[in-house]
Design a protein around this motif. Sequence first.
Motif, PDB file in Angstrom:
ATOM      1  N   ILE A 101     -14.691  55.293  -6.732  1.00  0.00           N
ATOM      2  CA  ILE A 101     -13.662  54.941  -7.022  1.00  0.00           C
ATOM      3  C   ILE A 101     -12.942  54.098  -5.930  1.00  0.00           C
ATOM      4  N   GLY A 102     -13.183  54.260  -4.794  1.00  0.00           N
ATOM      5  CA  GLY A 102     -12.897  53.515  -3.664  1.00  0.00           C
ATOM      6  C   GLY A 102     -13.125  52.183  -3.760  1.00  0.00           C
ATOM      7  N   THR A 103     -14.380  51.884  -4.244  1.00  0.00           N
ATOM      8  CA  THR A 103     -14.830  50.603  -4.375  1.00  0.00           C
ATOM      9  C   THR A 103     -14.005  49.863  -5.547  1.00  0.00           C
ATOM     10  N   ARG A 104     -13.752  50.503  -6.652  1.00  0.00           N
ATOM     11  CA  ARG A 104     -12.866  50.080  -7.561  1.00  0.00           C
ATOM     12  C   ARG A 104     -11.516  49.657  -7.124  1.00  0.00           C
ATOM     13  N   ASP A 105     -10.989  50.701  -6.401  1.00  0.00           N
ATOM     14  CA  ASP A 105      -9.632  50.335  -5.851  1.00  0.00           C
ATOM     15  C   ASP A 105      -9.508  49.400  -4.865  1.00  0.00           C
ATOM     16  N   LYS A 106     -10.478  48.843  -4.067  1.00  0.00           N
ATOM     17  CA  LYS A 106     -10.574  47.803  -3.102  1.00  0.00           C
ATOM     18  C   LYS A 106     -10.801  46.398  -3.731  1.00  0.00           C
ATOM     19  N   ILE A 107     -11.478  46.574  -4.845  1.00  0.00           N
ATOM     20  CA  ILE A 107     -11.804  45.436  -5.706  1.00  0.00           C
ATOM     21  C   ILE A 107     -10.303  45.086  -6.301  1.00  0.00           C
TER      22      ILE A 107
END
Length: 154
Positions: A136-142
């Motif tokens: 989820i953090g990766t999604r949000d950073k992207i």
Amino acid sequence: MGLAAITVSCGAGSANVPAADASASSSASPLSQRAASATPTAPAHGPLSSALPAEKVRDAFAGLQATLNDSCTPGNCAYFLGRVYDELHRMDRAMKADPKGPGHFPEPIALIAKLDTEFGGDHAFGSLKKHQTLMIGTRDKINLWMQGHPDDYR
């Protein structure tokens, strides 16, 4: 049981079936009847994907953004996490195939590569759940990165 001739017509999706077998097909579940009568389509990703044109980054990004208001609830956690995983990898494929080249998207591609390293090839639900925060953090950073590059998704 003897051999019976079966003629299949590809145009209408129907088959000439001996009368004894026709009654058996009428007792099939509604789902299997719909599946049997459905018009086959090529999968978006899979064996034919190399023959399909590359997906645009903006379209893949729209799919990723569609997950922003969802969450892992008891009734849909496996679906939600699987969808986020799939949308991240859809973005990855689109960025790598973009005419600007993968060098135009270094941060998002690196984030997905880091995520894949953590998964170690295991993207079953247990692994998705274990790495939920990272994913989820990766999604949000992207999402944030893309918001800073509006020319790539408008």
